[in-house]
Scaffold this active site. Structure first.
Site, mmCIF file in Angstrom:
data_model
loop_
_atom_site.group_PDB
_atom_site.id
_atom_site.type_symbol
_atom_site.label_atom_id
_atom_site.label_comp_id
_atom_site.label_asym_id
_atom_site.label_seq_id
_atom_site.Cartn_x
_atom_site.Cartn_y
_atom_site.Cartn_z
ATOM 1 N N ILE A 1 9.956 3.236 -0.866
ATOM 2 C CA ILE A 1 11.254 3.282 -0.190
ATOM 3 C C ILE A 1 12.043 2.012 -0.493
ATOM 4 O O ILE A 1 11.468 0.930 -0.580
ATOM 5 C CB ILE A 1 11.046 3.479 1.335
ATOM 6 C CG1 ILE A 1 12.378 3.721 2.065
ATOM 7 C CG2 ILE A 1 10.281 2.326 1.969
ATOM 8 C CD1 ILE A 1 12.191 4.304 3.471
ATOM 9 N N VAL A 2 13.330 2.181 -0.704
ATOM 10 C CA VAL A 2 14.202 1.036 -0.928
ATOM 11 C C VAL A 2 15.075 0.870 0.307
ATOM 12 O O VAL A 2 15.826 1.770 0.675
ATOM 13 C CB VAL A 2 15.085 1.229 -2.183
ATOM 14 C CG1 VAL A 2 15.910 -0.027 -2.431
ATOM 15 C CG2 VAL A 2 14.221 1.544 -3.390
ATOM 16 N N ASP A 3 14.914 -0.280 0.945
ATOM 17 C CA ASP A 3 15.670 -0.583 2.166
ATOM 18 C C ASP A 3 16.760 -1.588 1.798
ATOM 19 O O ASP A 3 17.846 -1.202 1.367
ATOM 20 C CB ASP A 3 14.685 -1.101 3.220
ATOM 21 C CG ASP A 3 15.311 -1.269 4.590
ATOM 22 O OD1 ASP A 3 16.502 -1.636 4.663
ATOM 23 O OD2 ASP A 3 14.622 -1.048 5.604
ATOM 24 N N GLU B 1 8.187 3.139 -6.478
ATOM 25 C CA GLU B 1 8.300 2.560 -5.137
ATOM 26 C C GLU B 1 8.386 3.640 -4.075
ATOM 27 O O GLU B 1 8.922 4.727 -4.323
ATOM 28 C CB GLU B 1 9.554 1.673 -5.058
ATOM 29 C CG GLU B 1 9.240 0.191 -5.146
ATOM 30 C CD GLU B 1 8.653 -0.389 -3.845
ATOM 31 O OE1 GLU B 1 7.909 0.315 -3.136
ATOM 32 O OE2 GLU B 1 8.955 -1.548 -3.555
ATOM 33 N N LYS C 1 0.820 -1.190 0.000
ATOM 34 C CA LYS C 1 0.000 0.000 0.000
ATOM 35 C C LYS C 1 0.865 1.255 0.000
ATOM 36 O O LYS C 1 0.403 2.334 -0.326
ATOM 37 C CB LYS C 1 -0.889 -0.003 1.262
ATOM 38 C CG LYS C 1 -1.733 -1.221 1.420
ATOM 39 C CD LYS C 1 -2.409 -1.193 2.834
ATOM 40 C CE LYS C 1 -2.869 -2.581 3.196
ATOM 41 N NZ LYS C 1 -3.251 -2.654 4.620
ATOM 42 N N ASP D 1 3.997 3.039 6.612
ATOM 43 C CA ASP D 1 3.275 2.742 7.857
ATOM 44 C C ASP D 1 4.170 2.127 8.916
ATOM 45 O O ASP D 1 5.241 1.593 8.631
ATOM 46 C CB ASP D 1 2.150 1.747 7.574
ATOM 47 C CG ASP D 1 2.688 0.328 7.384
ATOM 48 O OD1 ASP D 1 3.547 0.145 6.502
ATOM 49 O OD2 ASP D 1 2.282 -0.575 8.135
ATOM 50 N N GLY E 1 16.420 -3.611 -0.675
ATOM 51 C CA GLY E 1 16.327 -3.773 -2.118
ATOM 52 C C GLY E 1 15.799 -5.132 -2.564
ATOM 53 O O GLY E 1 15.672 -5.384 -3.761
ATOM 54 N N LEU E 2 15.460 -5.987 -1.596
ATOM 55 C CA LEU E 2 15.020 -7.349 -1.958
ATOM 56 C C LEU E 2 13.692 -7.341 -2.716
ATOM 57 O O LEU E 2 13.541 -8.034 -3.723
ATOM 58 C CB LEU E 2 14.882 -8.213 -0.702
ATOM 59 C CG LEU E 2 16.187 -8.745 -0.119
ATOM 60 C CD1 LEU E 2 15.924 -9.433 1.210
ATOM 61 C CD2 LEU E 2 16.840 -9.708 -1.103
ATOM 62 N N THR E 3 12.748 -6.570 -2.211
ATOM 63 C CA THR E 3 11.438 -6.503 -2.868
ATOM 64 C C THR E 3 11.611 -6.044 -4.314
ATOM 65 O O THR E 3 11.068 -6.649 -5.250
ATOM 66 C CB THR E 3 10.522 -5.511 -2.119
ATOM 67 O OG1 THR E 3 10.521 -5.846 -0.738
ATOM 68 C CG2 THR E 3 9.115 -5.531 -2.667
#
Ligand code: IMP
Ligand code: MG
Length: 172
Positions: A99-101, A97, A41, A157, A103-105
């Site tokens: 946010i890239v943390d 996107e 979301k 969130d 990067g796996l998603t």
């Protein structure tokens, strides 16, 4: 109750930057009809603002993916909860996107979308924590470099709260 610590990106900062991104994307995709794909979301607030600053014919679509766990990781895939119903062959796809943390998603979404043979596939991320291990997915458009903290607001969130905040903050 979870409390906010500091506002890191204010409402005006975000709007100014999203406007700039929209202008840049409009320039880069002139003469084309990009397909914007965002992820539920968290990405939807950014998508809603960004698409209104792209002055080209375009489509928007939404996907949903499961949060990954150790099992998914070792299987090298992300579980798709909601897929898009559109043929991407020879289309100019822009993945939007929040946010890239790690990067796996993103890595898994890229692999999945690449299989569908788009003409081009680029990423626009509002926030980049720059934590993704090498080789990093190439982020063609980035809103802000973000600190390695947990952030909320503007779609992001914590336990489903805070998505509605017009600014981005970290937590106590
Ligand atoms: P990654 O796969 O580790 O890059 O994480 C990407 C997804 O995790 C994002 O699209 C968000 O949905 C979520 N996420 C990562 N970092 C944060 C954060 O700081 N706040 C809220 N959600 C986050
Ligand atoms: Mg997300």
């Amino acid at each position: 109750m979870t409390e906010l610590a500091r506002v890191l990106f204010g409402r005006e900062d975000i709007h100014r930057r999203v406007d700039e991104l929209g202008r840049t994307i409009t320039g880069d995709y002139v003469g084309r009809e990009p397909v914007l794909i965002s992820v539920l979301k968290g990405g939807t607030v950014f998508l809603a603002d960004l698409m209104r600053q792209i002055h080209l014919p375009l489509e928007t679509h939404l996907m949903a993916v499961s949060p990954y766990g150790a099992a998914e990781e070792s299987m090298g895939r992300v579980r798709i909860l909601l897929d898009i119903d559109v043929d991407l062959t020879d289309r100019d796809v822009l993945l939007v996107e929040d946010i890239v943390d790690t990067g796996l998603t993103l890595r898994r979404l890229l692999a999945l979308l690449t299989e569908r043979q788009p003409k081009s596939l680029a990423i626009c991320a509002l926030l980049d924590k720059q934590l993704a291990p090498e080789p990093r997915p190439e982020l063609r458009f980035v809103g802000f470099k973000a600190p390695p903290a947990f952030l909320v607001g503007y779609g992001l969130d914590h336990a489903e709260d805070f998505r509605h905040l017009p600014f981005i903050a970290d937590l106590m």
